[in-house]
Design an enzyme around this catalytic site. Structure first.
Site, short mmCIF file in Angstrom:
data_model
loop_
_atom_site.label_atom_id
_atom_site.label_comp_id
_atom_site.label_asym_id
_atom_site.label_seq_id
_atom_site.Cartn_x
_atom_site.Cartn_y
_atom_site.Cartn_z
N GLU A 177 0.81 -1.21 0.00
CA GLU A 177 0.00 0.00 0.00
C GLU A 177 0.85 1.26 0.00
OE1 GLU A 177 -3.76 1.84 -0.06
OE2 GLU A 177 -3.25 -0.27 -0.21
N ASP A 178 1.98 1.23 0.70
CA ASP A 178 2.72 2.48 0.95
C ASP A 178 4.07 2.58 0.24
OD1 ASP A 178 0.72 3.42 2.60
OD2 ASP A 178 1.59 2.55 4.40
#
Length: 742
Positions: free
Chosen positions: A93-94
């Protein structure tokens, strides 16, 4: 100023020194010597490099977060794959990492766990209700595929809550609300009591900071005042146990958490000074027999407090929790709350589903009956989660599912039994109606009475722990009374009742639509088969024949529109011709003509009377309530039925559509009109223009701007009534026009 802004937000500072790679590995090896050290080392290095120079809101390196999540999970003694997943749970996600890369480097198992966590992170569980329900569905489905997803997510949420003070105020409120509504109850349901308590306290600190501060300060005062007293009580308990041969018993004192105290204050409407069991004691022994020996010892030494004894060893909670709870008047007459359990039970109480060894060997996974992959052995807590997922497959609406899940998450249980001894677990406050639906949906639909502990009782009776419940059913009753939905407690019962009544109402409207259309065509010397209707209704924007017939029965479609769609040219001319109407009631407007209603055998000699309060018209589902001299006919939505909740008093009635043609029936409507000259005259004109009579008119409310009128009109059927309401709602003088329910 926002209340929360005036109080220091909960902050547990992120660690200034990151846990070293070897320290994390040593933690895991301390409880799992066979753990894959290489896997843990690779996950640590990969996550640290992937997050690079990223920072958290606190200013700490972002990698400190997945590392702390992994540390929390080592306290639960989870397997190496779960710890590795914790380290990797944010990389997709990051960072620039991909699932394909995770799969290639760490294998299918960890890639699947990371994918599940990535999907969950994208969910917003605090949103509009329908969206929230659908998100919760997806959340639980993802978790059910591997419960380790939930454990990592709970650890992730716990660390985020510990550092919540660095977030903006509006985000703190939203995250705290979400934690209290979803994550803390889920932790409790999975038996992770220590995580649940900390999540609740951290959320409580944000949502009600003044109450939190008040209770925390009082606890500090009590701790200072009671230090010697607590040690004195602990010593007395040890002496009592030693006298019975339990010298090795472990006795510890504990202080309740602020949120636990606040919840008790709210539930029992107590002030803080009235809460006496702020401190409790835990007795931990080796064997189950010793639990009951310890119980006997303390009950012999001190008087018990009535109503405060619970045996969760004999009847464990759904999350697998086992313990004996009792409260006694201890030394000095002080109330002393005690929990008695074995070391094994204490392990489950603290670690919940994580204590069952569900994750130690991924190769032991098997396919369950529901097609969900679960490791062996399956804990009771995991069975509950699987049960929720199975309900998803039954096609409940998102709203129904959300309602049921919230009830399941937040309520305590009562344990009841069938006559055969089968255990039925229900939320506290549940009734025999809920019990019937817990046994089987068909049993609930057909329930007409019950016996509780051998004695006849109404179905609305609330059940207590240990009750034996026998449901009495009738083959005559196919659809439960709609009023039961307001009585039932469980989401399953409410949804089943709502669904059954919705289907029954739909079937009646379809039948009414068929009869209305058939009568009209017959009067024109015509007929229409299903194939013709299947071609006609799409012209009106309705693709399904039954949907079209239902719309016709409800009054959403007119007969004229259907006839035109069928290509009947003379429909418009014939539509306005109505046969002379005759009242369906006697000259006094009370007794209903017998031929209008189909009555069950044995009741056909009783007079029929339409409810004076609401009236009733063909096309509405109706129920009869037997009184001394007659059967009173009510529409199913009438609030008067709430006084007759017991199904034994209900008589299922049906309109005799072949006989009601040409009759006029009373129906009460409530109309809110603007306080203008000519408003009432227009209302009367609209009603008479539709060929209806005004039997009675009363003003029920008056203000400077509006009048409320209750009008009893005489109409042919629900279609006729809906046409009147439609006309009224489109008048500039009318604010509202609704069917009156009482």
């Amino acid at each position: 100023m926002n209340e929360a802004a005036s109080v220091e937000a909960p902050t547990r500072q992120s660690p200034r020194r990151l846990m070293r790679q070897y320290e994390l590995v040593e933690r895991v090896l301390s409880y799992d010597p066979d753990a894959d050290e290489d896997l843990l080392n690779r996950a640590y290095v990969y996550a640290m490099k992937a997050h690079g120079d990223q920072k958290r809101a606190s200013g700490d390196p972002y990698f400190s977060h997945p590392l702390e999540v992994a540390a929390i999970l080592t306290e639960l003694k989870l397997d190496d794959a779960t710890i590795a997943t914790a380290l990797l749970h944010d990389v997709v996600e990051d960072t620039d990492a991909t699932l394909e890369e995770i799969h290639r480097l760490f294998g299918e198992e960890i890639a699947a766990l990371v994918e599940g966590l990535t999907k969950i992170r994208r969910l917003d569980l605090i949103s509009r209700e329908a969206a929230q329900a659908e998100n919760l569905r997806r959340f639980l489905v993802a978790v059910s595929k591997d419960v380790r997803v939930l454990l990592v997510k709970l650890a992730d949420r716990l660390h985020n809550m510990r550092t919540l003070g660095f977030m903006p105020e509006h985000k703190r409120q939203r995250i705290a609300e979400e934690t209290m509504d979803i994550y803390a109850p889920l932790a409790g349901r999975m038996g992770l009591q220590s995580i649940r308590e900390e999540l609740e306290d951290l959320a409580f600190q944000v949502l009600n900071p003044h109450a939190y501060t008040m209770i925390r300060e009082r606890l500090k005062e009590l701790a200072a005042e009671s230090g010697e007293v607590l040690e004195e009580i602990r010593g007395e308990i040890c002496k009592v146990l030693a006298a019975k041969g339990l010298k090795e018993a472990e006795v510890t004192g504990r202080q309740k958490k602020p949120y636990s105290i606040w919840r008790k204050m709210q539930l029992k409407r107590l002030s803080l000074s009235q809460v006496t069991d702020i401190f409790g004691f835990r007795i931990i022994v080796d064997e189950v027999d010793q639990c009951y020996l310890a119980l006997g010892a303390v009950h012999q030494a001190w008087r018990i407090v009535p109503g405060r004894f619970k045996d969760y060893i004999s009847l464990p909670k759904l999350n697998g929790y086992q313990s004996i709870h009792t409260t006694v008047r201890g030394p000095g007459g002080r109330p002393v709350e005690l929990q008695i359990r074995t070391h094994a039970m204490h392990e489950v109480a603290e670690r919940g589903v994580a204590a069952h060894g569900l994750y130690k060997d991924a190769r032991s996974q098997e396919e369950s009956e529901a097609g969900v992959t679960v490791p062996k052995p399956v804990a009771e807590a995991y069975k509950w989660l699987r049960g929720l997922v199975e309900q998803l497959e039954e096609g409940q609406t998102p709203r129904d599912f959300l309602e049921h899940t919230r009830l399941e998450l937040f309520t305590d249980q009562v344990f009841c039994f069938t006559p055969k001894g089968d255990l039925i677990v229900l939320p506290r406050g549940a009734t025999a109606i809920d019990f019937a639906y817990a046994v089987h949906t068909d049993v609930g639909h057909a329930a007409v009475g019950c016996r509780i502990n051998g004695h006849h009782a109404p179905l609305i009776t609330q059940l207590n722990n240990g009750d034996e419940v026998e449901i009495i059913t009738s083959s005559v009753q196919k659809v439960p009374p709609a009023a039961w939905e307001n009585i039932a407690v469980t989401g399953k019962a409410k949804a089943a009742i709502r669904r059954a009544n919705r289907l029954a109402t739909r079937a009646e409207y379809i039948e009414l639509g068929e009869e209305i259309l058939e009568r009209r065509l017959k009067g024109l010397g015509l007929s229409a088969e299903r194939p013709a209707l299947a071609k006609a209704f799409p012209k009106l924007g309705i693709m399904d024949v039954e949907d079209g017939l239902e719309a016709l029965g409800r009054g959403d479609l007119s007969v004229r529109e259907v006839l035109e769609a069928l290509g009947v040219d003379e429909a418009r001319a014939e539509e306005n011709e109505q046969p002379p109407a005759r009242r369906a009631t006697d000259a006094k407007g009370r007794l209903l003509r017998r031929e209008a209603i189909l009555l069950p055998k044995g009741l056909r000699r009783l007079p029929l009377r339409i409810s004076d309060h609401t009236g009733a018209v063909p096309g509405e589902r109706i129920v009869g309530i037997r009184e001394e001299d007659a059967i009173i006919v009510h529409p199913i939505f009438s609030r008067a039925l709430e006084a007759h909740e017991d199904a034994e008093n209900w008589i299922d009635l049906r309109w005799n559509m072949a006989e009601v043609e040409g009759m006029l029936f009373p129906a009460r409507i409530r109309v809110t009109v603007h306080n203008e000259v000519g408003a009432l005259a227009e209302v009367a004109s609209i009603i008479s223009g539709q060929g209806a009579n005004i039997e009675n008119l009363d003003m029920s409310y008056r203000s400077s701007d509006f009048y409320d009128f209750d009008i009893m009109v005489e109409v042919r059927d629900v279609t006729h009534l809906n046409e009147i309401l439609f006309g009224l709602r489109h008048s500039r003088f009318v604010s509202e026009a609704e069917r009156f329910s009482g």
